[in-house]
Design a protein around this motif. Structure first.
Motif, short mmCIF file in Angstrom:
data_model
loop_
_atom_site.label_atom_id
_atom_site.label_comp_id
_atom_site.label_asym_id
_atom_site.label_seq_id
_atom_site.Cartn_x
_atom_site.Cartn_y
_atom_site.Cartn_z
N ASP A 308 3.04 58.10 -1.88
CA ASP A 308 3.38 56.67 -1.89
C ASP A 308 4.82 56.51 -1.41
O ASP A 308 5.73 56.17 -2.16
N HIS A 313 3.03 54.16 3.70
CA HIS A 313 2.68 52.74 3.89
C HIS A 313 2.55 52.43 5.38
O HIS A 313 1.60 51.75 5.80
N ASP A 331 -4.93 58.55 -2.00
CA ASP A 331 -3.71 57.74 -2.04
C ASP A 331 -3.77 56.54 -1.11
O ASP A 331 -3.15 55.51 -1.37
N LEU A 335 -2.65 52.18 -1.37
CA LEU A 335 -1.81 51.63 -0.31
C LEU A 335 -2.54 50.50 0.42
O LEU A 335 -1.95 49.47 0.75
N SER A 338 -2.43 47.38 -1.71
CA SER A 338 -1.09 46.79 -1.68
C SER A 338 -0.85 46.05 -0.37
O SER A 338 -0.33 44.93 -0.36
#
Length: 483
Positions: A308, A313, A331, A335, A338
């Motif tokens: 992260d 991102h 993971d 992301l 978000s």
């Protein structure tokens, strides 16, 4: 292809058929198939001891008529009536006429079960909801405790026929004899675990489009990409893998391992674990990033071991904007959530999400326990909320795409619950995406092959395996499926 239909559709199909048949003919068809299966399991019917656990309604009637057929062949058959005042009258008459007996005493029922060769579960049918009542649960516990062969009528009593949910005590059958079509609860855990081996008896109903379906060897073989004589590595498709980090370089290696065995012509790796990847797989094309600068691909896999960080991102944002199919795992899922919530990225191509129950809970703002208890509901919610194909990993893996039947896969083994197993699955599914399969097919085929590879790696008696073992077994199961 195994197809399963919702209770509402089964009832409608049965009603339509019964309107064209003499009264009781449909039940006799079901009872004949049920009795034939029981006879096959017993081996020698004459002299065998059979106990029927009989509830009210048609499910109990099926058991009684099947018991009558076995009694006429010389079996000693006793029906334990759980609701004597509401028993299926004609079925009970038929059993007694054939020489069978009946009792409403639970203690007698438990003693009979301890001496039985076979117990037939006719307690609750497809209309049942919730767990078993205590009098029925005590009898099923007795059968479980003494290890007697248990056969369920249509589905094990106590499981939800439409979802496979178990909300209390339920029968654990060795064999389930289901009529006309599979029910979703027979294919989806935890219900599938209670069903044992499922045998389908055709009774002539046509329930229409299924709610759930399960691929078999022939279906998977028809979907596997096969290179044409003029194919080269680019025509076969290139899959990009964005995975791994300084903390988790192995995730990149394992995702690439799965991708290399998934039918694509080449694998491009983007990320900080390039040295580890090339050391293990020198044929991999590597790039430090960002993904948009790495070269052309036909599909992306993003997320395993990614971490992260701002770079992570950006990488997820990059692949979402690529316009090609994108598989998001591990993971990458948090992301993705978000980025979508902030409006920072909007997928430009098809999405395939591959969470386990904990990751699905995060995506849906709920608890892992609720996801695991209601897997079918939650995989459908994932597909709807994210406008994606959702693959919910588990003992039975579910693949949902809005507007299509949910795919169920049960080829796996508990030995697949090992670190890195999901990374191999992601790479495999992404490679199938790059090879031209639609996300629903890519996820379904990958889950099927991955499960078979786990079984093969674990061996016939089962032994601990590692994620590389799964990847290395993929070529053999690919050959087996196509042979």
């Amino acid at each position: 292809m195994r197809r399963a239909h919702a209770v509402e559709d089964v009832r409608a199909a049965e009603a339509e058929l019964m309107a064209r048949l003499p009264e009781g003919a449909l039940m006799q068809r079901a009872a004949a198939g049920l009795a034939a299966t029981c006879a096959d399991l017993l081996g020698h019917v004459y002299g065998s001891r059979v106990v029927l656990l009989v509830g009210s309604g048609d499910n109990g009637g099926d058991a009684l008529y099947a018991g009558a057929r076995l009694a006429r062949r010389g079996a000693g058959v006793t029906a334990v009536l759980l609701s004597p005042e509401r028993v299926h009258g004609p079925g009970l008459v038929a059993l007694r006429a054939a020489g069978g007996r009946a009792t409403g005493d639970r203690a007698s029922g438990e003693r009979l079960i301890q001496q039985a060769d076979l117990v037939l579960d006719g307690i609750v049918g497809i209309g049942g909801k919730g767990g078993l009542r205590e009098n029925a649960a005590a009898l099923t516990r007795a059968a479980r405790a003494c290890g007697v062969l248990t056969v369920a009528v249509d589905l094990p009593s106590g499981i939800d026929p439409d979802t496979g949910e178990v909300r209390g005590a339920a029968v654990r059958a060795d064999v389930t004899v289901t009529f006309g079509t599979h029910k979703p609860g027979l294919l989806i855990d935890p219900g599938a675990h209670h069903a044992g081996t499922v045998r389908l008896v055709e009774i002539g109903i046509g329930p229409g489009p299924p709610a759930v379906e399960a691929l078999q060897h022939a279906d998977v073989a028809a979907l596997l990409p096969v290179p044409a004589p003029e194919s080269d590595k680019y025509r076969r498709g290139v899959v990009g893998v964005v995975a791994g980090s300084a903390r988790y370089p192995g995730a990149a290696v394992l995702a690439v391992a799965g991708a290399l065995r998934g039918g694509a012509g080449a694998v491009r790796y983007v990320g900080p674990a390039a040295d580890d990847v090339v050391r293990r797989f020198p044929e991999t094309l590597v790039h430090t990033g960002p993904p948009s600068k790495a070269g052309r691909v036909q599909a992306w896999v993003v997320g395993p071991g990614l971490g992260d960080t701002p770079e992570a991102h950006q990488a997820v944002q990059d692949v979402l904007r690529s316009g090609v199919p994108v598989l998001v795992d591990a993971d990458g899922l948090a992301l993705l959530k978000s980025l979508l919530a902030s409006g920072s990225a909007e997928p430009a191509g098809p999405l395939l999400l591959t969470p386990h129950a904990g990751e699905a809970a995060v995506l849906l703002d709920t608890s892992r326990e609720l996801v695991e208890a209601s897997r079918l509901e939650h995989v459908r919610r994932l597909a709807e909320r994210y406008r994606a194909t959702a693959l919910l990993k588990g003992s039975t893996t579910l693949v949902a795409h809005t507007g299509a039947p949910v795919r169920v896969n049960s080829t796996g083994t508990g030995w697949l619950g090992t670190a890195g197993s999901g990374d191999v699955l992601s790479g495999l599914a992404g490679s199938l995406l790059a090879g031209g399969l639609e996300p629903r097919d890519a996820g379904s085929v990958a889950a099927y092959l991955h499960g078979l590879a786990g079984r093969l790696a674990a061996g016939p008696t089962g032994s601990p395996i590692t994620a590389p073992d799964i990847a290395e077994a993929l070529p053999a199961v690919w050959i087996d499926v196509r042979s």
